[in-house]
Motif scaffolding. Structure first.
Motif, PDB file in Angstrom:
ATOM      1  N   CYS A  34       0.843  -1.194   0.000  1.00  0.00           N
ATOM      2  CA  CYS A  34       0.000   0.000   0.000  1.00  0.00           C
ATOM      3  C   CYS A  34       0.878   1.244   0.000  1.00  0.00           C
ATOM      4  O   CYS A  34       2.001   1.223   0.510  1.00  0.00           O
ATOM      5  CB  CYS A  34      -0.910   0.005   1.231  1.00  0.00           C
ATOM      6  SG  CYS A  34      -2.108  -1.355   1.244  1.00  0.00           S
ATOM      7  N   SER A  38      -1.478   6.014   2.712  1.00  0.00           N
ATOM      8  CA  SER A  38      -2.749   5.340   2.980  1.00  0.00           C
ATOM      9  C   SER A  38      -3.382   5.926   4.239  1.00  0.00           C
ATOM     10  O   SER A  38      -2.679   6.269   5.194  1.00  0.00           O
ATOM     11  CB  SER A  38      -2.522   3.845   3.178  1.00  0.00           C
ATOM     12  OG  SER A  38      -2.057   3.234   1.998  1.00  0.00           O
ATOM     13  N   CYS A  53      -6.357  -1.154   0.935  1.00  0.00           N
ATOM     14  CA  CYS A  53      -5.353  -0.434   1.719  1.00  0.00           C
ATOM     15  C   CYS A  53      -5.992   0.402   2.822  1.00  0.00           C
ATOM     16  O   CYS A  53      -5.383   1.353   3.318  1.00  0.00           O
ATOM     17  CB  CYS A  53      -4.507   0.455   0.803  1.00  0.00           C
ATOM     18  SG  CYS A  53      -3.400  -0.473  -0.275  1.00  0.00           S
ATOM     19  N   GLY A 235      -3.052   1.607   6.371  1.00  0.00           N
ATOM     20  CA  GLY A 235      -2.825   0.669   5.281  1.00  0.00           C
ATOM     21  C   GLY A 235      -3.572  -0.629   5.513  1.00  0.00           C
ATOM     22  O   GLY A 235      -4.609  -0.670   6.185  1.00  0.00           O
TER      23      GLY A 235
END
Length: 264
Positions: A34, A38, A53, A235
């Motif tokens: 990710c 994120s 994510c 994430g």
């Protein structure tokens, strides 16, 4: 009993967890990656661009530990791992979801792909009744299936059924290794005893120091037996950062004083 080096956490490390959240994914099987920007679960005010994510809706994860003495479970100088439970951001929680498939062969899956993980689980992720397999199946099917980033669609074309199971148990064990409840209590002079009793405020303070945020403490009657630590995740579950937070909900109780912390 001396804890193996895998579990040897210093108090300075415990006190720094809020500044250095768990970021690496110890499981090389995971295909999830990710971006660094994120969003953090339960802290995002706009729609996340990639649901793989961003953990939603169960964006607050509880790492739960037990201290079982009747019967005695696990090493006498370590709490045991109970689970990693996704709560909604308001403290309520889903169960038996469809984000990921249910499995009934947890031991076989982990043994084939991550035998060292299985060995650790056999020492520290233990039920107080029933078999290991039944307990692990329960934890996956009730809680793991509710973490949306573990959906098979979040993996690459190399995905093999069961990869998400290994990721869930790997990350839960890795997080548990940073949360040494026994050592945190001992540093505050709170050690298992057949005669001593302790005040809830002292126990709470000791465990709040583990992450720098409030821990949830639980008792059976006047006997200390549970500790819950709360995290949001930046994430995915597979490789994101576990960010310590205060609990969104409260669900456990202990008396204000006279708490017994019995030896195993």
């Amino acid at each position: 009993m001396q804890l193996p080096s895998l579990f040897a956490n210093t108090l300075s490390h415990l006190s720094l967890i809020s500044q250095t959240p768990l970021t690496s994914n110890p499981n090389p099987l995971s295909s999830s990656s990710c971006p660094s920007n994120s969003p953090i679960s339960c802290q995002n005010s706009t729609a996340a661009p990639d649901s793989c994510c961003f953990i939603y809706p169960g964006g607050q994860l509880l790492q739960t530990q037990f201290w079982d003495t009747s019967p005695s479970i696990g090493p006498d100088d370590s709490w045991t791992l109970h689970g990693l439970w996704p709560d909604l951001c308001d403290g309520s929680y889903p169960t038996y979801c469809t984000s990921a498939p249910q499995y009934y062969n947890i031991t076989t899956l982990i043994s084939a792909r991550a035998p060292a993980l299985l060995t650790t689980m056999q020492s520290y992720w233990l039920p107080n009744a029933g078999t290991l397999e039944h307990f692990w199946e329960h934890e996956w099917n009730k809680h793991g299936t509710c973490i949306n980033t573990l959906a098979p669609s979040c993996y690459s074309s190399s995905y093999v059924p069961g990869d998400e199971v290994v990721d869930f148990f790997t990350r839960t064990v890795a997080l548990f290794q940073t949360l040494d409840t026994y050592t945190a209590l001992a540093a505050a002079g709170i050690t298992p005893s057949s005669t001593k009793t302790y005040a809830l405020a002292d126990i709470q303070t000791a465990l709040n120091n583990v992450t720098g945020f409030e821990a949830v403490v639980g008792c059976s009657g006047n006997m200390l037996n549970q500790a819950w630590y709360s995290f949001n995740v930046k994430g995915s579950l597979q490789g994101g950062e576990f960010v310590p937070v205060d609990p969104a909900g409260k669900g456990l109780r202990c008396p204000l004083r006279g708490i017994r912390y019995l030896p195993k």
